[in-house]
Design a protein around this motif. Structure first.
Motif: not given
Length: 418
Positions: A29-30, A94-96, A102-105
């Motif tokens: 996710a970058g 959620e962690k998996m 992606a929402a943390l990129a």
């Protein structure tokens, strides 16, 4: 701090497996400039250590986004979201999920909720993000099951992991084939309640069926190992595997928890002391080189010196070698927390006596190996493990990630020398 996320893991081997999976998800996710603390909820002390680690990591990385996940985050999200050091709390489901990462990129433009923890009991999908190899270069761990349907009175893990759910056998076999193709010599099957594998699948296969299927369909796999099991749930096919399959490693870690029948009943365990002894005798009769590890709790509520003596005696009665001793600490919202508690000094002293018995058992096992020939899986040029999982040190380099034949010459501390 570099761009790559920093992961801090607490707790079991399954948690460590999931950190490897989350690392892959975060990298894909970058995600950058983030700290992820994967918590454990097995004891109150585990939660305390997680909070301590969070404060330490925040001091070390004041500008990073700090994310808390894992079993303690699942069972008590409010505890962690209330900490000033924490930016986000993410549940075990959620962690998996790739979308979570992606929402943390950095380029994500939407909004994210600071607490993302859904009802774990509603999760029905199969366990496990599949990764192609976690562990050493020689040994890989494969998660085949998640969650637990049992309700032991001391345990909060079902509320952190949800109900039991299994990875279908075909998916497991395909992954193990990939691991063997990549050169892994040993695969370890892992889960929260491994012996419940298959109960939620069509035709309700058992763990022994999975083991036999793996060994049949992946003939090039040199070594298969299973992690912690509940001995009362062991099925006939697994006993057949123990008796007839040399590629199944002769080392079983048993979830025993205690050796007194009254305490076992108060724990809401499903086996008796006699069941545990009978199982170890049966398994060793089928496989004389079998060794056993076990989880044992010291100082469970209402435990007396007399009932503790039965737990201590179980080390010899079951011929246990590798002990994991847990001093009891009450978990809020569990039935055991409402029972009459044993005083802290007594718990500490009994745990020390159990560990001392375990140390003697290890020394006895190691001494018996002197002069014996073992097949040792090399984890590094000068360290490997026997089939019974004893650590072996060599004086000269050996081929890493290969199985070598060695004669044991001595013991040093808790390791063998060859």
């Amino acid at each position: 701090m570099g761009d790559a996320p920093v992961f801090s893991n607490h707790g079991c081997r399954l948690n460590a497996y999931e950190v490897a999976a989350m690392t892959e998800l975060a990298q894909a996710a970058g995600v950058t400039n983030a700290i992820v603390v994967n918590t454990c909820a097995v004891t109150a002390e585990a939660v305390r250590k997680a909070r301590q680690d969070i404060r330490k990591l925040r001091r070390a990385h004041p500008d990073a986004r700090l994310i808390v996940t894992g079993c303690a985050a699942q069972t008590e999200p409010a505890t962690f979201s209330a900490m000033a050091e924490v930016d986000m709390v993410i549940g075990n489901t959620e962690k998996m999920q790739p979308a979570t990462w992606a929402a943390l990129a950095p380029d994500f433009t939407g909004s994210t909720e600071p607490v993302q923890v859904d009802d774990i009991m509603s999760v029905r999908e199969t366990a496990g993000h599949l990764i192609d190899g976690f562990g050493t270069r020689s040994r890989a761990y494969v998660q085949v099951q998640n969650g637990c349907d049992h309700r032991c009175t001391f345990c909060i893990i079902p509320f952190g992991r949800g109900n039991s759910r299994s990875v279908p056998a075909g998916v497991v076999v395909d992954q193990i084939r990939r691991l063997v193709d990549r050169g892994f010599q040993e695969v370890v099957l892992t889960g929260v309640d491994l012996t419940s594998w298959g109960a939620d699948l069509p035709a309700t296969p058992r763990l022994g069926d999975l083991v036999l299927r793996i060994l049949k369909l992946v003939p090039d796999l040199p070594r298969l190992r299973i992690s912690s099991i509940d001995s009362i749930e062991v099925d006939e096919a697994l006993m057949q595997s123990i008796a007839t399959e040399p590629r199944l490693m002769p080392h079983l870690h048993l979830s025993l928890q205690h050796g007194d029948n009254l305490i076992l009943k108060r724990m809401k365990r499903r086996h008796s002391r006699e069941d545990a002894i009978r199982f170890t005798e049966d398994a060793r009769r089928l496989r004389p080189d079998m060794t056993f590890g076990a989880d044992i709790i010291a100082g469970f509520p209402t435990e007396t010196e007399e009932t503790f003596a039965n737990a201590l005696a179980l080390v010899k009665d079951c011929n246990l070698t590798w002990l994991h001793v847990f001093p009891y600490s009450p978990r809020p919202d569990t039935p055991a927390a409402r029972m009459p508690q044993v005083r802290g000094p007594a718990i500490k002293e009994r745990a020390a006596r159990l560990r001392a018995a375990g140390d003697l058992a290890v020394q006895s096992h190691l001494a018996a190996q002197i002069g014996q020939t073992h097949h040792v899986l090399m984890e590094s040029p000068r360290m490997g493990r026997t089939a019974q999982f004893a650590e072996v040190h060599f004086d000269a380099d050996q081929p890493e990630s290969r199985i070598v034949t060695a004669t044991i010459t001595a013991t040093t501390g808790t390791v063998l020398r060859a």
